[in-house]
Structures are given as structure tokens and as C-alpha cells.
Scaffold this motif. Structure first.
Motif, PDB file in Angstrom:
ATOM      1  N   THR A   1       0.853  -1.184   0.000  1.00 23.45           N
ATOM      2  CA  THR A   1       0.000   0.000   0.000  1.00 23.45           C
ATOM      3  C   THR A   1       0.886   1.230   0.000  1.00 23.45           C
ATOM      4  O   THR A   1       1.643   1.461   0.938  1.00 23.45           O
ATOM      5  CB  THR A   1      -0.943   0.007   1.222  1.00 23.45           C
ATOM      6  OG1 THR A   1      -1.770  -1.157   1.154  1.00 23.45           O
ATOM      7  CG2 THR A   1      -1.817   1.237   1.232  1.00 23.45           C
TER       8      THR A   1
ATOM      9  N   TYR B   1       9.579   1.937   0.348  1.00 23.73           N
ATOM     10  CA  TYR B   1       8.839   1.083  -0.581  1.00 23.73           C
ATOM     11  C   TYR B   1       9.754   0.306  -1.513  1.00 23.73           C
ATOM     12  O   TYR B   1       9.498  -0.863  -1.814  1.00 23.73           O
ATOM     13  CB  TYR B   1       7.850   1.915  -1.410  1.00 23.73           C
ATOM     14  CG  TYR B   1       6.746   2.541  -0.606  1.00 23.73           C
ATOM     15  CD1 TYR B   1       5.912   1.767   0.197  1.00 23.73           C
ATOM     16  CD2 TYR B   1       6.527   3.911  -0.651  1.00 23.73           C
ATOM     17  CE1 TYR B   1       4.888   2.350   0.931  1.00 23.73           C
ATOM     18  CE2 TYR B   1       5.507   4.497   0.079  1.00 23.73           C
ATOM     19  CZ  TYR B   1       4.684   3.712   0.872  1.00 23.73           C
ATOM     20  OH  TYR B   1       3.678   4.284   1.593  1.00 23.73           O
TER      21      TYR B   1
ATOM     22  N   THR C   1      -1.122  -4.026  -5.170  1.00 24.34           N
ATOM     23  CA  THR C   1      -0.783  -2.643  -4.850  1.00 24.34           C
ATOM     24  C   THR C   1      -2.071  -1.882  -4.550  1.00 24.34           C
ATOM     25  O   THR C   1      -3.159  -2.252  -5.009  1.00 24.34           O
ATOM     26  CB  THR C   1      -0.043  -1.952  -6.008  1.00 24.34           C
ATOM     27  OG1 THR C   1      -0.831  -2.034  -7.196  1.00 24.34           O
ATOM     28  CG2 THR C   1       1.316  -2.593  -6.240  1.00 24.34           C
TER      29      THR C   1
ATOM     30  N   PRO D   1      -0.089   2.855  -9.599  1.00 26.55           N
ATOM     31  CA  PRO D   1       0.758   1.660  -9.516  1.00 26.55           C
ATOM     32  C   PRO D   1       1.735   1.455 -10.672  1.00 26.55           C
ATOM     33  O   PRO D   1       2.438   0.447 -10.705  1.00 26.55           O
ATOM     34  CB  PRO D   1      -0.288   0.543  -9.535  1.00 26.55           C
ATOM     35  CG  PRO D   1      -1.335   1.063 -10.449  1.00 26.55           C
ATOM     36  CD  PRO D   1      -1.410   2.550 -10.134  1.00 26.55           C
TER      37      PRO D   1
ATOM     38  N   TRP E   1       5.278   0.271 -10.037  1.00 21.90           N
ATOM     39  CA  TRP E   1       5.324  -1.020  -9.348  1.00 21.90           C
ATOM     40  C   TRP E   1       4.888  -2.150 -10.266  1.00 21.90           C
ATOM     41  O   TRP E   1       5.480  -3.236 -10.238  1.00 21.90           O
ATOM     42  CB  TRP E   1       4.486  -0.946  -8.075  1.00 21.90           C
ATOM     43  CG  TRP E   1       4.921   0.205  -7.244  1.00 21.90           C
ATOM     44  CD1 TRP E   1       4.280   1.403  -7.090  1.00 21.90           C
ATOM     45  CD2 TRP E   1       6.141   0.324  -6.528  1.00 21.90           C
ATOM     46  NE1 TRP E   1       5.021   2.239  -6.303  1.00 21.90           N
ATOM     47  CE2 TRP E   1       6.171   1.600  -5.935  1.00 21.90           C
ATOM     48  CE3 TRP E   1       7.216  -0.532  -6.305  1.00 21.90           C
ATOM     49  CZ2 TRP E   1       7.224   2.047  -5.156  1.00 21.90           C
ATOM     50  CZ3 TRP E   1       8.274  -0.089  -5.515  1.00 21.90           C
ATOM     51  CH2 TRP E   1       8.272   1.182  -4.949  1.00 21.90           C
TER      52      TRP E   1
ATOM     53  N   THR F   1       0.431  -9.124 -10.834  1.00 20.90           N
ATOM     54  CA  THR F   1       0.080  -7.879 -10.161  1.00 20.90           C
ATOM     55  C   THR F   1      -1.430  -7.696 -10.082  1.00 20.90           C
ATOM     56  O   THR F   1      -2.157  -7.945 -11.044  1.00 20.90           O
ATOM     57  CB  THR F   1       0.688  -6.660 -10.884  1.00 20.90           C
ATOM     58  OG1 THR F   1       0.235  -6.641 -12.232  1.00 20.90           O
ATOM     59  CG2 THR F   1       2.205  -6.706 -10.852  1.00 20.90           C
TER      60      THR F   1
ATOM     61  N   HIS G   1      -4.201  -4.692  -8.622  1.00 18.91           N
ATOM     62  CA  HIS G   1      -4.305  -3.336  -8.073  1.00 18.91           C
ATOM     63  C   HIS G   1      -5.698  -3.133  -7.508  1.00 18.91           C
ATOM     64  O   HIS G   1      -6.698  -3.463  -8.143  1.00 18.91           O
ATOM     65  CB  HIS G   1      -3.999  -2.263  -9.113  1.00 18.91           C
ATOM     66  CG  HIS G   1      -3.930  -0.890  -8.521  1.00 18.91           C
ATOM     67  ND1 HIS G   1      -2.974  -0.524  -7.590  1.00 18.91           N
ATOM     68  CD2 HIS G   1      -4.716   0.197  -8.685  1.00 18.91           C
ATOM     69  CE1 HIS G   1      -3.164   0.732  -7.225  1.00 18.91           C
ATOM     70  NE2 HIS G   1      -4.225   1.189  -7.875  1.00 18.91           N
TER      71      HIS G   1
END
Length: 143
Positions: A14, A24, A41, A46, A49, A60, A62
Motif C-alpha cells: 500500500t 517502498y 498494490t 501503480p 510497481w 500484479t 491493483h
């Protein structure tokens, strides 16, 4: 990782605005080094990332509270969207859209898989989320 005994697991990153943000980049480096297979995330854009994690073969997800944000995450290459309705505890959203509306719109707008988050604790609620178009659910408070 040890607690999962070889089963798949994920980690949430987060990213919140802060005058003195946590490290991070170091968190991400550890996730990559430890072979975390899935990273969710939340909190901010994002893009950075998603690119980093995907370059290391990490799936991933989000977390989004609106279709607008979900479409933006999709355009950035996210693998999965977590659509978090107003019922989702602990995720402050600016839209306050309930899951009956949000999940149905997700089915109409998104091309990536998405999970319904918020207010899912029974089989009938799971069935409702799937009927609205979700590919799965998050059950946070239930556990």
C-alpha cells in the motif's frame, strides 16, 4: 512464506502519500528476492510497481474503488483488478460505490479478470459476486 508451506501467497504494498514515506523500494526488493508470486498494490498510481513486478514475473493486482481507476490500472498492464465496493472495510475510497453497482460495471468495462472485495462472507454472497461478473472474491474480515 514458510507459513504457506509451498502454497501460493501474495503480499500487499500500500503506497500512500507521506512526508516521510516508508522504504517502498526496499520492500519491493525483498518481495522480488523472496519469490513472492503475487503482489497487490493500493493507495497510489501503480505504474512504477506494475512494471517492476511484472519484469520479474510477478502477478500484479491493483486495488480500485472506481471503474475509472480500474481502467487506468488495466491500461498500465495490471494482471488483475480488485474492485473494492463501499462494503470493503479499511479501504478508504473517494467514490463510495456499493458492490452491486461497482461489480456490474466492472463486468461491462474491464477486460482483465477482477475480484469483488467487500461484504463477501457467505456462499450466497460469493454467488452474487460471480453473477455480477466477478472472477473471484476477497474475503478479508471473514477470516
Amino acid at each position: 512464506k514458510k507459513l504457506c508451506k509451498g502454497k501460493p501467497f501474495g503480499v500487499n504494498l500500500t503506497i500512500l502519500p507521506s512526508f516521510d514515506p516508508p522504504p517502498y523500494e526496499e520492500y519491493a526488493k525483498i518481495m522480488i528476492e523472496e519469490g513472492v508470486p503475487i503482489v497487490e498494490t493500493a493507495g497510489s498510481n501503480p505504474k512504477k510497481w506494475i512494471e517492476l513486478f511484472k519484469s520479474h514475473g510477478i502477478i500484479t493486482i491493483h486495488k480500485c474503488v472506481s471503474i475509472k481507476h480500474a481502467l487506468k490500472a488495466e491500461s498500465m498492464g495490471v494482471d488483475i483488478v480488485s474492485l473494492d465496493g463501499f462494503e470493503c472495510a479499511g479501504h478508504p475510497g473517494e467514490e463510495d460505490i456499493g458492490n452491486f453497482v461497482l461489480q456490474a460495471r466492472g463486468c461491462q468495462e474491464l477486460t482483465v479478470p477482477y475480484v469483488c472485495s467487500g461484504g463477501v462472507a457467505t456462499g450466497t454472497q460469493l454467488a452474487a459476486a460471480l453473477a455480477l461478473g466477478a472472477d473471484g472474491v476477497n474475503c478479508g474480515t471473514l477470516f
